[in-house]
Design a protein around this motif. Sequence first.
Motif, PDB file in Angstrom:
ATOM      1  N   ALA A   1      -3.706  12.125  -2.040  1.00 33.27           N
ATOM      2  CA  ALA A   1      -4.680  11.450  -2.901  1.00 33.27           C
ATOM      3  C   ALA A   1      -5.849  10.873  -2.105  1.00 33.27           C
ATOM      4  O   ALA A   1      -6.261   9.739  -2.315  1.00 33.27           O
ATOM      5  CB  ALA A   1      -3.995  10.361  -3.749  1.00 33.27           C
ATOM      6  N   LEU A   2      -6.384  11.653  -1.193  1.00 28.46           N
ATOM      7  CA  LEU A   2      -7.587  11.211  -0.475  1.00 28.46           C
ATOM      8  C   LEU A   2      -8.792  11.412  -1.390  1.00 28.46           C
ATOM      9  O   LEU A   2      -8.805  12.325  -2.206  1.00 28.46           O
ATOM     10  CB  LEU A   2      -7.769  12.029   0.810  1.00 28.46           C
ATOM     11  CG  LEU A   2      -6.648  11.896   1.832  1.00 28.46           C
ATOM     12  CD1 LEU A   2      -6.914  12.811   3.021  1.00 28.46           C
ATOM     13  CD2 LEU A   2      -6.525  10.454   2.302  1.00 28.46           C
ATOM     14  N   PHE A   3      -9.800  10.534  -1.240  1.00 25.17           N
ATOM     15  CA  PHE A   3     -10.966  10.648  -2.107  1.00 25.17           C
ATOM     16  C   PHE A   3     -11.845  11.796  -1.629  1.00 25.17           C
ATOM     17  O   PHE A   3     -12.383  11.747  -0.521  1.00 25.17           O
ATOM     18  CB  PHE A   3     -11.761   9.338  -2.097  1.00 25.17           C
ATOM     19  CG  PHE A   3     -10.936   8.156  -2.535  1.00 25.17           C
ATOM     20  CD1 PHE A   3     -10.385   8.119  -3.818  1.00 25.17           C
ATOM     21  CD2 PHE A   3     -10.678   7.116  -1.677  1.00 25.17           C
ATOM     22  CE1 PHE A   3      -9.620   7.048  -4.228  1.00 25.17           C
ATOM     23  CE2 PHE A   3      -9.908   6.032  -2.082  1.00 25.17           C
ATOM     24  CZ  PHE A   3      -9.369   6.000  -3.355  1.00 25.17           C
ATOM     25  N   PRO A   4     -12.012  12.822  -2.453  1.00 27.90           N
ATOM     26  CA  PRO A   4     -12.758  13.998  -1.994  1.00 27.90           C
ATOM     27  C   PRO A   4     -14.248  13.722  -1.805  1.00 27.90           C
ATOM     28  O   PRO A   4     -14.918  14.463  -1.107  1.00 27.90           O
ATOM     29  CB  PRO A   4     -12.532  15.027  -3.114  1.00 27.90           C
ATOM     30  CG  PRO A   4     -12.162  14.235  -4.321  1.00 27.90           C
ATOM     31  CD  PRO A   4     -11.489  12.993  -3.815  1.00 27.90           C
ATOM     32  N   HIS A   5     -14.751  12.635  -2.442  1.00 27.56           N
ATOM     33  CA  HIS A   5     -16.187  12.382  -2.321  1.00 27.56           C
ATOM     34  C   HIS A   5     -16.521  11.506  -1.117  1.00 27.56           C
ATOM     35  O   HIS A   5     -17.686  11.184  -0.896  1.00 27.56           O
ATOM     36  CB  HIS A   5     -16.722  11.737  -3.603  1.00 27.56           C
ATOM     37  CG  HIS A   5     -16.067  10.426  -3.947  1.00 27.56           C
ATOM     38  ND1 HIS A   5     -14.744  10.338  -4.314  1.00 27.56           N
ATOM     39  CD2 HIS A   5     -16.554   9.168  -3.974  1.00 27.56           C
ATOM     40  CE1 HIS A   5     -14.450   9.073  -4.552  1.00 27.56           C
ATOM     41  NE2 HIS A   5     -15.527   8.340  -4.357  1.00 27.56           N
TER      42      HIS A   5
ATOM     43  N   PHE B   1       0.603   8.484  -0.784  1.00 23.41           N
ATOM     44  CA  PHE B   1       0.984   9.308  -1.918  1.00 23.41           C
ATOM     45  C   PHE B   1       1.490  10.672  -1.488  1.00 23.41           C
ATOM     46  O   PHE B   1       1.146  11.188  -0.433  1.00 23.41           O
ATOM     47  CB  PHE B   1      -0.208   9.481  -2.867  1.00 23.41           C
ATOM     48  CG  PHE B   1      -0.571   8.209  -3.573  1.00 23.41           C
ATOM     49  CD1 PHE B   1      -0.069   7.939  -4.817  1.00 23.41           C
ATOM     50  CD2 PHE B   1      -1.414   7.281  -2.976  1.00 23.41           C
ATOM     51  CE1 PHE B   1      -0.387   6.776  -5.478  1.00 23.41           C
ATOM     52  CE2 PHE B   1      -1.749   6.117  -3.618  1.00 23.41           C
ATOM     53  CZ  PHE B   1      -1.228   5.861  -4.879  1.00 23.41           C
TER      54      PHE B   1
ATOM     55  N   ASN C   1       0.839  -1.190   0.000  1.00 22.15           N
ATOM     56  CA  ASN C   1       0.000   0.000   0.000  1.00 22.15           C
ATOM     57  C   ASN C   1       0.870   1.235   0.000  1.00 22.15           C
ATOM     58  O   ASN C   1       2.001   1.218   0.461  1.00 22.15           O
ATOM     59  CB  ASN C   1      -0.954   0.015   1.202  1.00 22.15           C
ATOM     60  CG  ASN C   1      -2.137  -0.915   0.979  1.00 22.15           C
ATOM     61  OD1 ASN C   1      -2.339  -1.864   1.707  1.00 22.15           O
ATOM     62  ND2 ASN C   1      -2.889  -0.649  -0.068  1.00 22.15           N
ATOM     63  N   THR C   2       0.322   2.309  -0.557  1.00 20.10           N
ATOM     64  CA  THR C   2       1.116   3.494  -0.807  1.00 20.10           C
ATOM     65  C   THR C   2       0.530   4.704  -0.099  1.00 20.10           C
ATOM     66  O   THR C   2      -0.688   4.868  -0.060  1.00 20.10           O
ATOM     67  CB  THR C   2       1.153   3.778  -2.325  1.00 20.10           C
ATOM     68  OG1 THR C   2       1.543   2.590  -2.997  1.00 20.10           O
ATOM     69  CG2 THR C   2       2.131   4.888  -2.645  1.00 20.10           C
TER      70      THR C   2
ATOM     71  N   ARG D   1       0.872  13.716  -2.556  1.00 22.72           N
ATOM     72  CA  ARG D   1      -0.132  14.713  -2.190  1.00 22.72           C
ATOM     73  C   ARG D   1      -1.380  14.008  -1.662  1.00 22.72           C
ATOM     74  O   ARG D   1      -2.500  14.373  -1.960  1.00 22.72           O
ATOM     75  CB  ARG D   1      -0.401  15.655  -3.353  1.00 22.72           C
ATOM     76  CG  ARG D   1       0.731  16.707  -3.429  1.00 22.72           C
ATOM     77  CD  ARG D   1       0.557  17.633  -4.617  1.00 22.72           C
ATOM     78  NE  ARG D   1       0.490  16.871  -5.844  1.00 22.72           N
ATOM     79  CZ  ARG D   1      -0.552  16.850  -6.656  1.00 22.72           C
ATOM     80  NH1 ARG D   1      -1.624  17.543  -6.370  1.00 22.72           N
ATOM     81  NH2 ARG D   1      -0.508  16.146  -7.757  1.00 22.72           N
TER      82      ARG D   1
ATOM     83  N   ARG E   1      -5.251   5.117   5.939  1.00 19.41           N
ATOM     84  CA  ARG E   1      -5.918   4.419   4.836  1.00 19.41           C
ATOM     85  C   ARG E   1      -5.040   3.295   4.281  1.00 19.41           C
ATOM     86  O   ARG E   1      -5.536   2.269   3.836  1.00 19.41           O
ATOM     87  CB  ARG E   1      -6.242   5.435   3.732  1.00 19.41           C
ATOM     88  CG  ARG E   1      -7.053   4.861   2.606  1.00 19.41           C
ATOM     89  CD  ARG E   1      -7.375   5.888   1.556  1.00 19.41           C
ATOM     90  NE  ARG E   1      -6.181   6.331   0.857  1.00 19.41           N
ATOM     91  CZ  ARG E   1      -6.208   7.162  -0.186  1.00 19.41           C
ATOM     92  NH1 ARG E   1      -7.338   7.676  -0.600  1.00 19.41           N
ATOM     93  NH2 ARG E   1      -5.092   7.518  -0.773  1.00 19.41           N
ATOM     94  N   ALA E   2      -3.727   3.543   4.326  1.00 20.11           N
ATOM     95  CA  ALA E   2      -2.815   2.517   3.812  1.00 20.11           C
ATOM     96  C   ALA E   2      -2.599   1.407   4.828  1.00 20.11           C
ATOM     97  O   ALA E   2      -2.696   0.228   4.496  1.00 20.11           O
ATOM     98  CB  ALA E   2      -1.488   3.153   3.425  1.00 20.11           C
TER      99      ALA E   2
END
Lengths: 265, 462
Positions: B91-95, B87, B84-85, B89, B152-153
């Motif tokens: 890269a969280l899901f905005p939705h 990132f 798992n990475t 910036r 999250r990772a």
Amino acid sequence: MSNLKSFMGRRRNWTIPYALFLVLFVLLPLVIIVYYAFTNIDGKFTLDNIKKFWIHPEAMQVFLYSVVVAFITTILCILIGYPAAYILSKMEQQKAKLLIILFVLPMWVNFLIRTLATVALFDFLKIPLGEGALIFGMVYNFLPFMVYPIYNILQKTDQSLIEAAQDLGANPRQVFFKTVFPLSIPGITSGIIMVFMPVISTFAIAELLTINNIKLFGTTLQENIYNGTWNYGAALSLFMLVFIGATILLNREGSSKAAEEGTLI
Amino acid sequence: MDQKSINDIISVEHLSHAFGDKIVLKDINLSVKKGEFVTILGPSGCGKTTLMRLIAGFLKASEGKIFIGGKEMNKIPPHLRPVNTVFQRYALFPHLNVFNNIAFGLNLKKLPKEEIKKQVKQVLKIVIMSDYEERDVDSLSGGQQQRVAIARAIVNKPEVLLLDEPLAALDHKMRKDMQMEIKAMHKKLNITFVYITHDQEEALTLSDRIVVIRDGVIQQIGTPTEIYNEPVNSFVADFIGESNILDGVMIEDELVEFAGHHFECVDKGFEPNELVEVVIRPEDIYIFDISEAAQFSGQVTSSIFKGVHYEMIVITPEGYEFTIQDYHYFEPGKTVGLLVKPFDIQVMKKERYWNTYEATIVDKEFVRFLGINFPCDSAGEFEPGSDVKVKVSFQNVVLHDNEEDGMLPGIVSFILYKGNHYHLTISTRDNENIFVDTNDIWDDGDTVGISIAPDSIQIEST
């Protein structure tokens, strides 16, 4: 001269022409519509026009029929437009731009001419005009308004979000349904607004492609104004205005986001 | 299928990668042990992010193999890799809100709702973000987003956690705090961390082992102390911490000459009188009032307070500059005694002694290399059309301010100060390197014109 200079120097004064335009061509017509809607032919206050709409089944039926046509058109536009936009967004920028231009190109031809050409095409192919032709004409005319906002938003989707989804174990299908699609909903919303409302109110397409056999709400409006029943026509258009306003307000969240992320050309 | 050593969670073999015809990674060999904290360190554009993306599976390697947990990964797509990475910036899901961002991976695994809830709560505790479940990710600060990205990772319990410059977007103070937290997390989770950064200090603080990469090539792999104390070349020495790098001559085993003096050292195994490079860290030079104990002397030219120590520049009568760090203050203008202990001198093999290029004799006057014809005095001694090798010493390359004044243009891509001169790396348009010794001051990224005098090109037959 120096007066003018100081007048122009104040940024606030620059807004005057725009304000003037708004008052003359937006606000004033609205006030006139409201005025006509609530008065009779002698200029006296009345609610008859509004009542007539509610009581008169024909107008209501036409309205509901228009909503159904608009709904079907919008759904078809999404079903055809989304995959198109998705494919375009996956292509090389240069190629995609060219195709987008090809997509939008018909829009540069006057839409009456376009619709007349469609009629001629249907005649040539011996396909009877009518409901099917109407839907075809609507989808043909409004499809670009659906493709473009969706393409725009898909194309701007942060690539790292897609990678993040893959990284977290999403297969290509899951990547699409869990990230790409939800992230593109603002584009769809703005596409819906661009398609649904105009379809209800256009009359030329319906007139030409059904040889005036099917009436849409736009046609009803146009007939009333044409026949001199301005007060009733004003009431009908006021009703549509309220309806449009309500739908946009309901979509406020989506549409404001869509506006933020840039939609139409 | 190849079975790798069980201890190696990641094993990279002869990995090369190119974008178009630009080679970004060359023959990378690397193994990471289970539970290790390995940092891949290098300046921007060195290929470290490409390496990470290859391991994560976002890129397909042009050549070579990657094994994770003993299995070859080349054909495995990213979503099936046990990695798992985090990132750069985030890269969280905005939705999605914080909870659903973290639960993303668990939801895909179709775990029962209760279990997901429990695990998300657990990692939120680890990253100290409890009570933030319902928050919109856009409403979080940079540091908080970072924590969510880590949560999250790690909630997926990967075998390897890749972190791509995770702290680059944070301010200095925040970065320091997060470093400590990441280190603590690593201890607690027992997951292998592969950390990408260009920040050498971060690398030294966090890692069990550091991999230094430059221009797609691994320069050195070692523990932070090894890398710091025994850099293998001047690039590593210069990149990691501050250092004095000088040209020297290895007189014999355990005796080296530099800056005009002989010094005892602990290095052996060089040819007698072999040209070498010497690294001395600024804190390893003793500075004191001039006395019998001094090996050499110098005059302080500047003295700056750095918080804990003073950083002083001392110039020797022979014209060599040394950067020295000491707790004591010596005012500028003062003559001081200097001393370096044998084990504080790191002697390195020189990477090169000459600029050497493949060349072709054009005619009696010209030889062709680096894509152009150079007039050359000794060209007449060889058959026209024959392939030869040319050598140009570092001092004999002349640089001009204006590109047009030189015979070919170039860009200053790396500067190394050698105490009494600069050693520059100039990249030409064809990505060839020309090395130049000069006393003039140039800046990184300067465009220059390069010319070489006809009498300073030496030709050797191949």
